[in-house]
Scaffold this motif. Structure first.
Motif, PDB file in Angstrom:
ATOM      1  N   UNK A  73     -11.182 -15.777 -13.363  1.00 26.60           N
ATOM      2  CA  UNK A  73     -10.061 -15.383 -14.214  1.00 26.60           C
ATOM      3  C   UNK A  73     -10.486 -14.326 -15.234  1.00 26.60           C
ATOM      4  N   UNK A  74     -11.687 -14.460 -15.753  1.00 25.18           N
ATOM      5  CA  UNK A  74     -12.168 -13.559 -16.803  1.00 25.18           C
ATOM      6  C   UNK A  74     -12.989 -12.390 -16.265  1.00 25.18           C
ATOM      7  N   UNK A  75     -12.839 -12.077 -14.975  1.00 22.33           N
ATOM      8  CA  UNK A  75     -13.409 -10.851 -14.443  1.00 22.33           C
ATOM      9  C   UNK A  75     -14.737 -10.979 -13.738  1.00 22.33           C
ATOM     10  N   UNK A  76     -15.163 -12.185 -13.457  1.00 22.70           N
ATOM     11  CA  UNK A  76     -16.428 -12.393 -12.768  1.00 22.70           C
ATOM     12  C   UNK A  76     -16.248 -12.500 -11.269  1.00 22.70           C
ATOM     13  N   UNK A  77     -17.212 -13.102 -10.597  1.00 20.35           N
ATOM     14  CA  UNK A  77     -17.164 -13.218  -9.137  1.00 20.35           C
ATOM     15  C   UNK A  77     -15.927 -13.981  -8.665  1.00 20.35           C
ATOM     16  N   UNK A  78     -15.522 -13.697  -7.450  1.00 22.60           N
ATOM     17  CA  UNK A  78     -14.329 -14.336  -6.870  1.00 22.60           C
ATOM     18  C   UNK A  78     -14.694 -15.574  -6.053  1.00 22.60           C
TER      19      UNK A  78
ATOM     20  N   UNK B  29     -13.855 -19.624  -1.826  1.00 27.88           N
ATOM     21  CA  UNK B  29     -14.068 -20.985  -1.315  1.00 27.88           C
ATOM     22  C   UNK B  29     -12.779 -21.787  -1.177  1.00 27.88           C
ATOM     23  N   UNK B  30     -11.844 -21.600  -2.125  1.00 33.00           N
ATOM     24  CA  UNK B  30     -10.681 -22.485  -2.211  1.00 33.00           C
ATOM     25  C   UNK B  30      -9.344 -21.799  -1.988  1.00 33.00           C
ATOM     26  N   UNK B  31      -9.342 -20.497  -1.861  1.00 35.23           N
ATOM     27  CA  UNK B  31      -8.076 -19.781  -1.726  1.00 35.23           C
ATOM     28  C   UNK B  31      -7.465 -19.524  -3.095  1.00 35.23           C
ATOM     29  N   UNK B  32      -6.203 -19.163  -3.095  1.00 37.37           N
ATOM     30  CA  UNK B  32      -5.495 -18.869  -4.342  1.00 37.37           C
ATOM     31  C   UNK B  32      -5.585 -20.073  -5.281  1.00 37.37           C
ATOM     32  N   UNK B  33      -5.770 -19.842  -6.584  1.00 35.91           N
ATOM     33  CA  UNK B  33      -5.923 -20.976  -7.509  1.00 35.91           C
ATOM     34  C   UNK B  33      -4.774 -21.983  -7.483  1.00 35.91           C
ATOM     35  N   UNK B  34      -3.534 -21.554  -7.397  1.00 37.21           N
ATOM     36  CA  UNK B  34      -2.380 -22.480  -7.349  1.00 37.21           C
ATOM     37  C   UNK B  34      -2.566 -23.657  -8.302  1.00 37.21           C
ATOM     38  N   UNK B  35      -2.760 -23.342  -9.561  1.00 40.10           N
ATOM     39  CA  UNK B  35      -3.099 -24.377 -10.537  1.00 40.10           C
ATOM     40  C   UNK B  35      -2.081 -25.514 -10.594  1.00 40.10           C
ATOM     41  N   UNK B  36      -0.812 -25.189 -10.649  1.00 39.85           N
ATOM     42  CA  UNK B  36       0.189 -26.269 -10.728  1.00 39.85           C
ATOM     43  C   UNK B  36       0.130 -27.162  -9.485  1.00 39.85           C
ATOM     44  N   UNK B  37       0.003 -26.566  -8.322  1.00 38.47           N
ATOM     45  CA  UNK B  37      -0.059 -27.353  -7.091  1.00 38.47           C
ATOM     46  C   UNK B  37      -1.308 -28.243  -7.080  1.00 38.47           C
TER      47      UNK B  37
END
Length: 123
Positions: A51-56, A61-69
């Motif tokens: 989120x803060x500009x570092x490695x993806x 590993x997990x795909x899109x963050x989809x935090x709420x899901x």
């Protein structure tokens, strides 16, 4: 921002300080059924790094963050969100960031935590 705060070591310290509080919290700790919190620590570290500009690594590993899901299986009410913020505030304070950097992090956390609320009081 990732480089400004010192890269991965900063995020590891922040997440370790946060989870040290979660481990002892009677509201948040039960949301983690596993005895060892190493995996949740690593996921939060990777998410914040990305989120803060570092490695993806998180998305790789997990795909899109989809935090709420991803948080949907847990009962998160306003009290739990507030407790989460209290622990993250204390963890941020330990990092002694420059005020303008701290404000950016805090603004993000105070936006993100309430958006995870998925349980509301009956009216």
């Amino acid at each position: 921002m990732y480089e400004t705060v010192g890269g991965r070591p900063f995020f590891e310290r922040l997440v370790d300080a946060f989870y040290a509080r979660v481990e002892a919290d009677p509201v948040l700790r039960p949301m983690y059924p596993q005895a060892d919190l190493a995996a949740p620590r690593e996921r939060l570290t990777q998410f914040l790094e990305q989120y803060w500009g570092g490695p993806t690594t998180y998305s790789d590993k997990r795909g899109h963050p989809r935090l709420r899901m991803r948080h949907q299986p847990f009962v998160i009410d306003e009290a739990a969100s507030d407790i989460w913020l209290t622990h993250m505030r204390a963890a941020l304070d330990e990092q002694r960031l420059a005020p303008e950097v701290d404000e950016l992090f805090w603004r993000y956390f105070t936006m993100a935590a309430p958006s995870m609320i998925n349980t509301f009081p009956a009216e």
